[in-house]
Design a protein around this motif. Structure first.
Motif, PDB file in Angstrom:
ATOM      1  N   TYR A 188      37.659  43.195  47.340  1.00 16.94           N
ATOM      2  CA  TYR A 188      36.788  42.035  47.565  1.00 16.94           C
ATOM      3  C   TYR A 188      35.327  42.441  47.624  1.00 16.94           C
ATOM      4  O   TYR A 188      34.447  41.689  47.206  1.00 16.94           O
ATOM      5  CB  TYR A 188      37.194  41.284  48.834  1.00 16.94           C
ATOM      6  CG  TYR A 188      38.290  40.292  48.574  1.00 16.94           C
ATOM      7  CD1 TYR A 188      38.024  39.082  47.957  1.00 16.94           C
ATOM      8  CD2 TYR A 188      39.605  40.559  48.927  1.00 16.94           C
ATOM      9  CE1 TYR A 188      39.016  38.175  47.691  1.00 16.94           C
ATOM     10  CE2 TYR A 188      40.619  39.654  48.672  1.00 16.94           C
ATOM     11  CZ  TYR A 188      40.310  38.468  48.053  1.00 16.94           C
ATOM     12  OH  TYR A 188      41.298  37.570  47.790  1.00 16.94           O
ATOM     13  N   TYR A 189      35.056  43.638  48.143  1.00 14.68           N
ATOM     14  CA  TYR A 189      33.687  44.154  48.155  1.00 14.68           C
ATOM     15  C   TYR A 189      33.154  44.231  46.718  1.00 14.68           C
ATOM     16  O   TYR A 189      32.040  43.786  46.437  1.00 14.68           O
ATOM     17  CB  TYR A 189      33.673  45.531  48.827  1.00 14.68           C
ATOM     18  CG  TYR A 189      32.380  46.292  48.699  1.00 14.68           C
ATOM     19  CD1 TYR A 189      31.255  45.916  49.421  1.00 14.68           C
ATOM     20  CD2 TYR A 189      32.287  47.400  47.864  1.00 14.68           C
ATOM     21  CE1 TYR A 189      30.064  46.618  49.309  1.00 14.68           C
ATOM     22  CE2 TYR A 189      31.109  48.103  47.750  1.00 14.68           C
ATOM     23  CZ  TYR A 189      30.004  47.709  48.472  1.00 14.68           C
ATOM     24  OH  TYR A 189      28.836  48.409  48.352  1.00 14.68           O
ATOM     25  N   TYR A 190      33.956  44.768  45.807  1.00 13.71           N
ATOM     26  CA  TYR A 190      33.566  44.817  44.397  1.00 13.71           C
ATOM     27  C   TYR A 190      33.415  43.417  43.817  1.00 13.71           C
ATOM     28  O   TYR A 190      32.504  43.151  43.034  1.00 13.71           O
ATOM     29  CB  TYR A 190      34.585  45.608  43.582  1.00 13.71           C
ATOM     30  CG  TYR A 190      34.317  47.089  43.527  1.00 13.71           C
ATOM     31  CD1 TYR A 190      33.492  47.715  44.444  1.00 13.71           C
ATOM     32  CD2 TYR A 190      34.885  47.861  42.537  1.00 13.71           C
ATOM     33  CE1 TYR A 190      33.244  49.053  44.381  1.00 13.71           C
ATOM     34  CE2 TYR A 190      34.638  49.222  42.467  1.00 13.71           C
ATOM     35  CZ  TYR A 190      33.814  49.809  43.400  1.00 13.71           C
ATOM     36  OH  TYR A 190      33.562  51.138  43.319  1.00 13.71           O
ATOM     37  N   TYR A 191      34.312  42.534  44.186  1.00 13.64           N
ATOM     38  CA  TYR A 191      34.252  41.152  43.692  1.00 13.64           C
ATOM     39  C   TYR A 191      32.926  40.504  44.072  1.00 13.64           C
ATOM     40  O   TYR A 191      32.276  39.868  43.235  1.00 13.64           O
ATOM     41  CB  TYR A 191      35.424  40.347  44.251  1.00 13.64           C
ATOM     42  CG  TYR A 191      35.312  38.867  44.022  1.00 13.64           C
ATOM     43  CD1 TYR A 191      35.540  38.318  42.758  1.00 13.64           C
ATOM     44  CD2 TYR A 191      34.959  38.008  45.049  1.00 13.64           C
ATOM     45  CE1 TYR A 191      35.424  36.952  42.543  1.00 13.64           C
ATOM     46  CE2 TYR A 191      34.851  36.645  44.851  1.00 13.64           C
ATOM     47  CZ  TYR A 191      35.077  36.123  43.594  1.00 13.64           C
ATOM     48  OH  TYR A 191      34.959  34.775  43.388  1.00 13.64           O
ATOM     49  N   PHE A 192      32.510  40.668  45.323  1.00 11.21           N
ATOM     50  CA  PHE A 192      31.255  40.049  45.763  1.00 11.21           C
ATOM     51  C   PHE A 192      30.043  40.711  45.118  1.00 11.21           C
ATOM     52  O   PHE A 192      29.050  40.041  44.836  1.00 11.21           O
ATOM     53  CB  PHE A 192      31.135  40.067  47.287  1.00 11.21           C
ATOM     54  CG  PHE A 192      32.002  39.043  47.952  1.00 11.21           C
ATOM     55  CD1 PHE A 192      31.874  37.696  47.668  1.00 11.21           C
ATOM     56  CD2 PHE A 192      32.972  39.433  48.859  1.00 11.21           C
ATOM     57  CE1 PHE A 192      32.678  36.749  48.273  1.00 11.21           C
ATOM     58  CE2 PHE A 192      33.788  38.496  49.472  1.00 11.21           C
ATOM     59  CZ  PHE A 192      33.639  37.156  49.177  1.00 11.21           C
ATOM     60  N   LYS A 235      30.000  39.192  41.694  1.00 11.63           N
ATOM     61  CA  LYS A 235      29.632  37.775  41.782  1.00 11.63           C
ATOM     62  C   LYS A 235      28.138  37.605  42.027  1.00 11.63           C
ATOM     63  O   LYS A 235      27.510  36.696  41.478  1.00 11.63           O
ATOM     64  CB  LYS A 235      30.431  37.121  42.911  1.00 11.63           C
ATOM     65  CG  LYS A 235      30.231  35.644  43.042  1.00 11.63           C
ATOM     66  CD  LYS A 235      31.112  35.102  44.150  1.00 11.63           C
ATOM     67  CE  LYS A 235      30.804  33.650  44.396  1.00 11.63           C
ATOM     68  NZ  LYS A 235      31.541  33.129  45.548  1.00 11.63           N
ATOM     69  N   ASP A 236      27.563  38.495  42.852  1.00  5.13           N
ATOM     70  CA  ASP A 236      26.121  38.420  43.129  1.00  5.13           C
ATOM     71  C   ASP A 236      25.283  39.031  42.011  1.00  5.13           C
ATOM     72  O   ASP A 236      24.058  38.931  42.042  1.00  5.13           O
ATOM     73  CB  ASP A 236      25.802  39.140  44.445  1.00  5.13           C
ATOM     74  CG  ASP A 236      26.344  38.401  45.649  1.00  5.13           C
ATOM     75  OD1 ASP A 236      26.668  37.201  45.524  1.00  5.13           O
ATOM     76  OD2 ASP A 236      26.453  39.026  46.725  1.00  5.13           O
ATOM     77  N   GLY A 237      25.932  39.677  41.060  1.00  3.97           N
ATOM     78  CA  GLY A 237      25.200  40.282  39.951  1.00  3.97           C
ATOM     79  C   GLY A 237      24.526  41.591  40.321  1.00  3.97           C
ATOM     80  O   GLY A 237      23.600  42.027  39.642  1.00  3.97           O
TER      81      GLY A 237
END
Length: 107
Positions: free
Chosen positions: A55-59, A62-64
């Motif tokens: 999820y850390y990678y996902y965020f 997502k934030d670019g």
């Protein structure tokens, strides 16, 4: 938000390592359900810790924030490997000690 994910991942990783070590210290008081519960808590905490890193990678994506993703990629992969291998090793040691203790007390 993202920094709290790293702290949560660290906490769950520590739980994954501390639970079997504490149970080795109090091995005389363990019965079948307790040590099986210990294995589940340890591996479950390891899995949650690794899931938090996903999820850390996902965020980050997502934030670019691709720069942060590139900068932390190697360290996160190494830490995840150490966490998984360490959890596996500590639990194997715990299982061996528990088996030897049970054999010794049954005679």
């Amino acid at each position: 938000m993202i920094s709290s994910l790293n702290v949560a991942s660290l906490v769950f990783g520590l739980i994954a390592w501390i639970v079997p070590v504490l149970n080795i210290a109090r091995i005389e008081k363990l019965d079948y359900t307790r040590w099986m519960f210990s294995f589940m808590i340890s591996f479950g905490s390891c899995a949650i810790s690794l899931l938090i890193q996903i999820y850390y990678y996902y965020f980050l994506i997502k934030d670019g924030d691709i720069t942060a993703l590139i900068d932390t990629n190697g360290v996160v992969a190494l830490a995840a490997t150490i966490l998984f291998m360490g959890t596996l090793l500590i639990n194997i040691i715990f299982a061996i000690i528990l088996t030897l203790y049970n054999r010794r007390t049954m005679r």
